[in-house]
Design a protein around this motif. Structure first.
Motif, PDB file in Angstrom:
ATOM      1  N   MET A  78       1.068  -0.946   0.057  1.00 28.97           N
ATOM      2  CA  MET A  78      -0.300   0.159  -0.037  1.00 28.97           C
ATOM      3  C   MET A  78       1.076   1.137   0.399  1.00 28.97           C
ATOM      4  SD  MET A  78      -3.426  -1.058   0.218  1.00 28.97           S
ATOM      5  CE  MET A  78      -3.915   0.557   0.573  1.00 28.97           C
ATOM      6  N   ILE A  79       2.400   1.602   1.043  1.00 26.36           N
ATOM      7  CA  ILE A  79       2.538   2.628   0.890  1.00 26.36           C
ATOM      8  C   ILE A  79       3.646   2.935  -0.446  1.00 26.36           C
ATOM      9  CG2 ILE A  79       4.717   3.462   1.663  1.00 26.36           C
ATOM     10  CD1 ILE A  79       4.257   1.944   3.806  1.00 26.36           C
ATOM     11  N   LEU A  80       4.002   1.737  -1.426  1.00 28.58           N
ATOM     12  CA  LEU A  80       4.603   1.583  -2.682  1.00 28.58           C
ATOM     13  C   LEU A  80       4.210   2.626  -3.392  1.00 28.58           C
ATOM     14  CD1 LEU A  80       6.627  -1.456  -2.689  1.00 28.58           C
ATOM     15  CD2 LEU A  80       8.035   0.470  -2.552  1.00 28.58           C
ATOM     16  N   ILE A  81       1.967   1.542  -3.389  1.00 26.48           N
ATOM     17  CA  ILE A  81       1.336   2.491  -4.363  1.00 26.48           C
ATOM     18  C   ILE A  81       0.789   3.940  -3.881  1.00 26.48           C
ATOM     19  CG2 ILE A  81      -0.714   2.528  -4.671  1.00 26.48           C
ATOM     20  CD1 ILE A  81      -0.906  -1.417  -4.500  1.00 26.48           C
ATOM     21  N   PHE A  82       0.563   4.187  -2.826  1.00 24.43           N
ATOM     22  CA  PHE A  82       0.851   5.882  -2.129  1.00 24.43           C
ATOM     23  C   PHE A  82       2.021   6.320  -2.963  1.00 24.43           C
ATOM     24  CE2 PHE A  82       1.648   9.348  -0.005  1.00 24.43           C
ATOM     25  CZ  PHE A  82       0.339   9.974   0.237  1.00 24.43           C
ATOM     26  N   ILE A  83       2.990   5.998  -3.018  1.00 27.41           N
ATOM     27  CA  ILE A  83       4.090   6.460  -3.722  1.00 27.41           C
ATOM     28  C   ILE A  83       4.107   6.730  -4.757  1.00 27.41           C
ATOM     29  CG2 ILE A  83       7.030   6.543  -3.816  1.00 27.41           C
ATOM     30  CD1 ILE A  83       6.873   5.605  -1.040  1.00 27.41           C
ATOM     31  N   VAL A  84       4.101   5.547  -5.636  1.00 27.81           N
ATOM     32  CA  VAL A  84       4.168   6.261  -6.968  1.00 27.81           C
ATOM     33  C   VAL A  84       3.043   6.528  -7.590  1.00 27.81           C
ATOM     34  CG1 VAL A  84       3.149   4.566  -8.865  1.00 27.81           C
ATOM     35  CG2 VAL A  84       5.180   3.504  -7.741  1.00 27.81           C
ATOM     36  N   TYR A  85       1.571   6.470  -7.222  1.00 24.41           N
ATOM     37  CA  TYR A  85       0.806   7.492  -7.515  1.00 24.41           C
ATOM     38  C   TYR A  85       1.245   8.634  -7.330  1.00 24.41           C
ATOM     39  CZ  TYR A  85      -3.562  10.350  -6.992  1.00 24.41           C
ATOM     40  OH  TYR A  85      -4.946  11.133  -7.196  1.00 24.41           O
TER      41      TYR A  85
END
Length: 100
Positions: A78-85
């Motif tokens: 979830m953190i990685l998805i947030f960072i990519v977003y």
């Protein structure tokens, strides 16, 4: 395949039932007058239940560890998805645009 959480819940119920039976056997050993044969049977059952409780506790410890690992992977994803977003989709919305 059952989830880790459902396995934990099942094991906790089985452990509770086993502990209740262990308490009952212990009470019978201490408070009732039993024949020698009955005493031996109760002691054997007590040992067997104690072994089962230990097994359930070890299995619960393992499942809880696996559950923590799974949660950590999910949170990391979830953190990685947030960072990519934030990097790719929010970077286009910079303060360069003049609303006036």
């Amino acid at each position: 395949m059952p989830t880790i959480v459902s396995q934990i819940e099942t094991l906790e119920r089985e452990l509770e039932e086993c502990q209740q039976r262990l308490d009952e056997v212990d009470r019978n050993l201490r408070l009732r007058e039993n024949s020698a044969e009955e005493q031996k049977r109760l002691r054997d059952e007590y040992k067997q239940l104690g072994t089962e409780v230990e097994g359930y506790e070890k299995e619960l410890k393992y499942l809880r560890k696996e559950n923590r690992k799974t949660m950590l992977v999910a949170v990391t994803a979830m953190i990685l998805i947030f960072i990519v977003y934030m990097l790719f989709f929010h970077s286009g919305e910079s303060t360069d645009a003049n609303p006036l």
